[in-house]
Every structure is written in C-alpha cells, then in structure tokens.
Scaffold this motif. Structure first.
Motif, PDB file in Angstrom:
ATOM      1  N   GLN A 284     -12.161 -30.578  43.355  1.00  0.00           N
ATOM      2  CA  GLN A 284     -11.159 -30.158  44.317  1.00  0.00           C
ATOM      3  C   GLN A 284     -11.689 -30.473  45.714  1.00  0.00           C
ATOM      4  O   GLN A 284     -12.868 -30.765  45.874  1.00  0.00           O
ATOM      5  N   VAL A 285     -10.821 -30.426  46.682  1.00  0.00           N
ATOM      6  CA  VAL A 285     -11.256 -30.633  48.056  1.00  0.00           C
ATOM      7  C   VAL A 285     -11.736 -29.296  48.586  1.00  0.00           C
ATOM      8  O   VAL A 285     -10.942 -28.376  48.816  1.00  0.00           O
ATOM      9  N   VAL A 286     -13.065 -29.184  48.766  1.00  0.00           N
ATOM     10  CA  VAL A 286     -13.680 -27.917  49.148  1.00  0.00           C
ATOM     11  C   VAL A 286     -13.835 -27.866  50.658  1.00  0.00           C
ATOM     12  O   VAL A 286     -14.370 -28.798  51.279  1.00  0.00           O
ATOM     13  N   TYR A 287     -13.396 -26.764  51.213  1.00  0.00           N
ATOM     14  CA  TYR A 287     -13.547 -26.559  52.647  1.00  0.00           C
ATOM     15  C   TYR A 287     -14.926 -25.982  52.967  1.00  0.00           C
ATOM     16  O   TYR A 287     -15.637 -26.490  53.838  1.00  0.00           O
ATOM     17  N   GLN A 288     -15.329 -24.945  52.247  1.00  0.00           N
ATOM     18  CA  GLN A 288     -16.643 -24.341  52.476  1.00  0.00           C
ATOM     19  C   GLN A 288     -17.056 -23.560  51.231  1.00  0.00           C
ATOM     20  O   GLN A 288     -16.243 -23.280  50.351  1.00  0.00           O
ATOM     21  N   ALA A 289     -18.341 -23.216  51.187  1.00  0.00           N
ATOM     22  CA  ALA A 289     -18.876 -22.382  50.107  1.00  0.00           C
ATOM     23  C   ALA A 289     -19.854 -21.384  50.717  1.00  0.00           C
ATOM     24  O   ALA A 289     -20.727 -21.764  51.504  1.00  0.00           O
ATOM     25  N   GLU A 290     -19.692 -20.116  50.365  1.00  0.00           N
ATOM     26  CA  GLU A 290     -20.650 -19.093  50.789  1.00  0.00           C
ATOM     27  C   GLU A 290     -21.454 -18.668  49.567  1.00  0.00           C
ATOM     28  O   GLU A 290     -20.878 -18.347  48.515  1.00  0.00           O
ATOM     29  N   TYR A 291     -22.784 -18.663  49.729  1.00  0.00           N
ATOM     30  CA  TYR A 291     -23.675 -18.361  48.617  1.00  0.00           C
ATOM     31  C   TYR A 291     -24.223 -16.939  48.752  1.00  0.00           C
ATOM     32  O   TYR A 291     -24.560 -16.479  49.846  1.00  0.00           O
ATOM     33  N   PHE A 292     -24.321 -16.277  47.590  1.00  0.00           N
ATOM     34  CA  PHE A 292     -24.854 -14.914  47.529  1.00  0.00           C
ATOM     35  C   PHE A 292     -25.971 -14.864  46.491  1.00  0.00           C
ATOM     36  O   PHE A 292     -25.930 -15.553  45.473  1.00  0.00           O
ATOM     37  N   LEU A 293     -26.980 -14.011  46.768  1.00  0.00           N
ATOM     38  CA  LEU A 293     -28.120 -13.843  45.858  1.00  0.00           C
ATOM     39  C   LEU A 293     -28.185 -12.390  45.420  1.00  0.00           C
ATOM     40  O   LEU A 293     -28.111 -11.473  46.234  1.00  0.00           O
ATOM     41  N   SER A 294     -28.350 -12.182  44.102  1.00  0.00           N
ATOM     42  CA  SER A 294     -28.482 -10.832  43.552  1.00  0.00           C
ATOM     43  C   SER A 294     -29.748 -10.742  42.713  1.00  0.00           C
ATOM     44  O   SER A 294     -30.048 -11.643  41.920  1.00  0.00           O
ATOM     45  N   ASP A 295     -30.507  -9.655  42.905  1.00  0.00           N
ATOM     46  CA  ASP A 295     -31.640  -9.337  42.041  1.00  0.00           C
ATOM     47  C   ASP A 295     -31.150  -8.330  41.012  1.00  0.00           C
ATOM     48  O   ASP A 295     -30.874  -7.171  41.348  1.00  0.00           O
ATOM     49  N   LEU A 296     -31.024  -8.747  39.772  1.00  0.00           N
ATOM     50  CA  LEU A 296     -30.426  -7.892  38.756  1.00  0.00           C
ATOM     51  C   LEU A 296     -31.327  -6.726  38.372  1.00  0.00           C
ATOM     52  O   LEU A 296     -30.874  -5.796  37.689  1.00  0.00           O
ATOM     53  N   LEU A 297     -32.591  -6.753  38.805  1.00  0.00           N
ATOM     54  CA  LEU A 297     -33.472  -5.608  38.591  1.00  0.00           C
ATOM     55  C   LEU A 297     -33.227  -4.517  39.627  1.00  0.00           C
ATOM     56  O   LEU A 297     -33.719  -3.397  39.470  1.00  0.00           O
ATOM     57  N   ASN A 298     -32.495  -4.843  40.685  1.00  0.00           N
ATOM     58  CA  ASN A 298     -32.194  -3.893  41.747  1.00  0.00           C
ATOM     59  C   ASN A 298     -30.696  -3.915  42.025  1.00  0.00           C
ATOM     60  O   ASN A 298     -30.221  -4.706  42.856  1.00  0.00           O
ATOM     61  N   PRO A 299     -29.932  -3.069  41.345  1.00  0.00           N
ATOM     62  CA  PRO A 299     -28.478  -3.047  41.554  1.00  0.00           C
ATOM     63  C   PRO A 299     -28.117  -2.799  43.019  1.00  0.00           C
ATOM     64  O   PRO A 299     -28.764  -2.020  43.717  1.00  0.00           O
TER      65      PRO A 299
END
Length: 202
Positions: free
Chosen positions: A19-34
């Motif tokens: 698809q034609v992507v305008y932007q992407a925001e990335y997120f990081l999660s540590d599943l050991l720390n909810p």
C-alpha cells in the motif's frame, strides 16, 4: 522466538509495496513488565527502521501504519527473547563459618531469563592446586556434594545458559572441623608478666 544474547538490528515489520504508506510509528513493549509500551518514533513510509536491543527481556515491536488515505493498521512482530546476563551460583549452607560435622552442600545454578542449559562443578581443599572432585555436565539446576573430611573447601562452578552466556564462579570457604580440642601435656608453660617468669606445671 529463541533466546539470544544480542540482536543488531530489526527492519520494518511491514511491506510498503502492499500500500502507499504515509508514515509508521513504532512502539516497544517488554512483556516481562506490563504497561511498559513506549514509542520509538515516527518514520516516513519509505524509510527503513532499525532498532538495536541493548537490554535483557522479552520484547515485541508494534508498527502503527498510516496510509495516504488516512486509514491505519497495527502490525506486531514476533517476540524477541534477549538475555544479556550471566548465570550465577548459590549455596544454601553458610560460608566462612566453622562447622563441627560433615555437611551436604546444596548448590543452585541460577539464571533469571533463558534458564540454565548445563553446568559442572569441582571441589578443592588446597586452594585449587588439586581437585578432590569434578562433576560431569549437569542439566538440572540443583546438585549436592557432601563434605566429610576436615578441611577448608572451595567449590568452583562453570555454567552456561540457553542463550550462550557463560560464567565461572567460586563459593567458599566451607570450613569443616570435627576434632575436639586437646589439653597441653608439656611439662610446663612459661608466662611473662611485668618482666617476671612464672612457671606452671601441667
């Protein structure tokens, strides 16, 4: 999804040719720390995103993709198990204290993340000049060794976890003295007090 000691980089979790992507925001999660989810920033649709894991944990990356039409979608990566900490050895019995009987030492090989792969230990009573006992490779986290003879003992273990971290560690001294004290049987003991010699027969 296997444990690893490092990951140099991670590229986009989406294919911008779909698809034609305008932007992407990335997120990081540590599943050991909810509740640890945090934003890593926003990149344009044709920009490659790289991320280097520098801490141990179980991580997941999310990409919130927004197209030029304003529609958005969230895509999640696989889990990344990162273990940067070395395994370590503990014993339940006290160290540095004299014990007047034999003792069965309970040893624990510990690893807080990927867990122990294998370990082995050896015992010395002469500061490592020779070894009284050397174990084979152990896959359980617990092992026992009984100290029977009088002496000053050190236990050395070499451990490896499932991510490939290794560590060699010593515990001790473990002090065993099962001999009762003996009275002096010499003919006399000479004590000096104020430059006078006093003699006491035994």
């Amino acid at each position: 999804n296997a444990w690893d000691v490092q990951l140099s980089s991670y590229n986009n979790v989406y294919n911008d040719s779909d698809q034609v992507v305008y932007q992407a925001e990335y997120f990081l999660s540590d599943l050991l720390n909810p509740g640890s989810r945090k934003s890593l920033g926003i990149v344009s649709g044709n920009q490659v995103f790289n991320y280097e894991f520098k801490e141990h944990g179980v991580w997941q990356l999310d990409a919130e993709i927004t197209g030029i039409n304003g529609l958005s979608e969230t895509i999640s990566s696989d889990l990344f198990h990162i273990d940067l900490k070395r395994p370590f050895l503990t014993a339940e019995q006290p160290q540095g204290q004299w014990i007047n009987n034999s003792v069965n030492i309970k040893l624990h090989a510990n690893d807080n993340h990927s867990q122990i792969d294998y370990w082995k230990f050896r015992v010395t009573s002469d500061q490592g000049n020779s070894w009284d006992y050397q174990s084979n490779a152990i896959t359980d986290s617990t092992a026992y060794y009984e100290l029977i003879e009088n002496g000053i003992y050190t236990i050395e273990a070499t451990m490896s976890d499932k991510a490939g971290n290794t560590n060699t560690q010593q515990l001790g001294p473990f002090l065993i003295d099962q001999l009762a004290p003996k009275a002096l049987n010499s003919s006399s003991i000479t004590l000096l007090n104020n430059e006078k010699s006093l003699t006491e027969n035994s």
